[in-house]
Design a protein around this motif. Sequence first.
Motif, short mmCIF file in Angstrom:
data_model
loop_
_atom_site.label_atom_id
_atom_site.label_comp_id
_atom_site.label_asym_id
_atom_site.label_seq_id
_atom_site.Cartn_x
_atom_site.Cartn_y
_atom_site.Cartn_z
N LYS A 41 -12.01 35.42 30.51
CA LYS A 41 -10.80 34.76 29.80
C LYS A 41 -10.72 35.47 28.53
CE LYS A 41 -11.46 31.52 32.39
NZ LYS A 41 -11.06 31.76 34.04
N SER A 42 -10.78 36.18 28.52
CA SER A 42 -10.69 37.99 26.95
C SER A 42 -10.11 39.59 28.03
CB SER A 42 -11.59 37.82 26.39
OG SER A 42 -11.42 38.68 25.65
N ARG A 43 -9.19 39.23 26.54
CA ARG A 43 -8.88 40.65 26.87
C ARG A 43 -9.60 41.66 25.57
NH1 ARG A 43 -3.50 38.65 28.35
NH2 ARG A 43 -2.80 39.43 26.68
N GLU A 44 -10.02 41.40 24.50
CA GLU A 44 -10.38 41.72 23.63
C GLU A 44 -11.15 42.74 23.65
OE1 GLU A 44 -9.38 41.66 19.82
OE2 GLU A 44 -7.71 40.81 21.68
N ILE A 45 -11.32 43.80 23.56
CA ILE A 45 -11.97 45.13 23.90
C ILE A 45 -13.48 45.13 23.53
CG2 ILE A 45 -12.89 47.98 24.03
CD1 ILE A 45 -9.68 47.65 24.04
N LYS B 285 -6.82 46.63 20.28
CA LYS B 285 -7.83 46.39 20.54
C LYS B 285 -7.77 45.40 22.19
CE LYS B 285 -8.70 45.38 15.58
NZ LYS B 285 -8.98 44.68 14.68
N ASP B 286 -7.00 45.09 21.86
CA ASP B 286 -6.49 44.73 23.64
C ASP B 286 -6.10 45.48 24.56
OD1 ASP B 286 -4.76 43.70 25.32
OD2 ASP B 286 -4.40 41.44 24.73
N ALA B 287 -6.90 44.94 25.13
CA ALA B 287 -7.03 46.23 26.55
C ALA B 287 -5.62 45.98 27.64
CB ALA B 287 -8.24 45.94 27.48
N LYS B 288 -4.61 44.74 27.44
CA LYS B 288 -3.28 45.13 28.54
C LYS B 288 -1.99 45.75 27.42
CE LYS B 288 -0.61 42.11 31.02
NZ LYS B 288 -0.39 40.10 31.48
N ILE C 143 -7.98 44.90 34.56
CA ILE C 143 -7.79 44.03 33.26
C ILE C 143 -7.84 42.91 33.49
CG2 ILE C 143 -6.64 43.74 31.15
CD1 ILE C 143 -9.08 46.62 31.27
N GLU C 144 -6.97 42.39 34.58
CA GLU C 144 -6.74 41.29 35.01
C GLU C 144 -8.02 40.50 35.87
OE1 GLU C 144 -4.66 37.16 37.01
OE2 GLU C 144 -4.86 38.95 34.82
N ILE C 145 -8.75 40.74 36.25
CA ILE C 145 -10.10 40.57 36.99
C ILE C 145 -10.89 40.32 35.94
CG2 ILE C 145 -12.03 41.93 38.60
CD1 ILE C 145 -10.54 43.15 40.10
N ILE C 146 -10.96 41.23 34.53
CA ILE C 146 -12.00 41.12 33.38
C ILE C 146 -11.59 40.05 32.83
CG2 ILE C 146 -12.52 42.25 31.43
CD1 ILE C 146 -12.68 45.21 32.21
#
Length: 481
Positions: free
Chosen positions: A349-353, A291-294, A341-344
């Motif tokens: 303030k989230s990496r949740e897809i 669920k986390d893009a990173k 992903i860092e830019i997003i």
Amino acid sequence: MYLLFILLFPLLIGSALLIFKPKNAFALSLAASIIELAATAFVLQEASLSPVSFSAPWVAEAGLSFSLYVDGISGVLIGLCALLVPFIVATTANTDRANNSQFQGLMLAMQTALMGAFLAKDAFLFYFFFEASLLPIYFLAAIYGGENKNAITFKFFVYTLFGSLFFLIALVYVYLQTPGEFHSADIEVLYQTAKGLNASQQGYLFAAFFLAFAIKMPVFPFHTWQPDTYTVAPAQGTMLLSGIMLKMGTYGVIRLVLPMFPLGVATWGLTASILSVIGVIYGSIIAIQQKDAKRLLAYSSFAHVGLMSAGILSGSIEGIQGALYQMLSHGINIIGLFFVIEIIERRTKSREIAQLGGITQFSYPLTVTFVILSLGSVALPLTNGFIGEFLLLKSVFDQNLVLGIIAGITIILGAVYTLRLIQKSMFGNVSRITADFADLTAAEKAVLIPLSALVILGGIFPLTVLGFSEPAVQQLIQWFK
């Protein structure tokens, strides 16, 4: 002297940043990394004609020398390191870490450790830099990492040291078998010595060496430190880990394991290849569920390196050439993807897809570069990822048909998790957190556009790299036979 310069120059500037803490740390760090790239390009030009070397006494009484060497194999890796560091430094532009002299200094110190491992011709010098690389990345992750950073980073540190202990013991054993009163740690002397050992001895030594490199890469089941460390580390630390540092493991298998222990590879190579291919499938399946893009990209990197390991262990020219090309391609692709992903994350303030969506409506350039980097990652023809993956799969097929078929599944699984990430983040409906998504800045474009261009150029002109590395690979294969 050129080799000494490209080894020590990043350390010199990095130390100055750490000690004097200048306010313009970003400019100094970026300029230093670009100078390092230019100097490395000059060395590679010389190495394309004949190997370049430098040697000076180190511990003469023990037969150890400060010996550096660049041929077509190490040249690919120092080229990768010199190429990627300026991009990694550039990703800090316009952030609170841009002029953080400690952060920038640690990255440059890390570059010296990485370059040292790839340049070393003395095996104990390789071991020194292999271990020294842990310190800068440990502090980068422990100081600037995310939640639960101390426990996760400590696990990574101890895990890697544990594997390296077996490597050191095995290395000392081979060193003590070398002829002469003072012995020698020159890699080619170790080749000759280790090949004279019996199959049982080579089998144990293979296991000890491979354990250290399998943890560093990592290979299943020695990967448990990797997803957490990649996720908790700051983006630039993750880029250094995935883009360059893991290649010390694959490089170690190529440079040390294959030519030193051919009987060990014959005995245990298929077992190690099976573990590597299990990692390819396991990593891909877990990546699909993330669920986390990173974290998804962390498992993706784990899957890619498994295929490199299996290709190398085939002991074929195609496997080693494919691994070298894939190391270069993977480094380019993965730091670009982690930067996306860092830019997003900076903007949302989230990496949740599941929380993302509709970004393409606000930043067409981000979408285009993300897609290009992703297509390189899934090995689409005419991208850089296709060349290495094709050669690797061929080498695994030639080694074992069943293993090759299983490894080939990675193409399908890789497309599934990568295209899912693109679809969920870039397309679909705009979400609450992406409603005010800002377009790429000039500094961000200056990183993503050149990386995307390299993805395409690498797919169209592979012979630039393959032709450079082939003579050294053929020479190394002679030691393996």
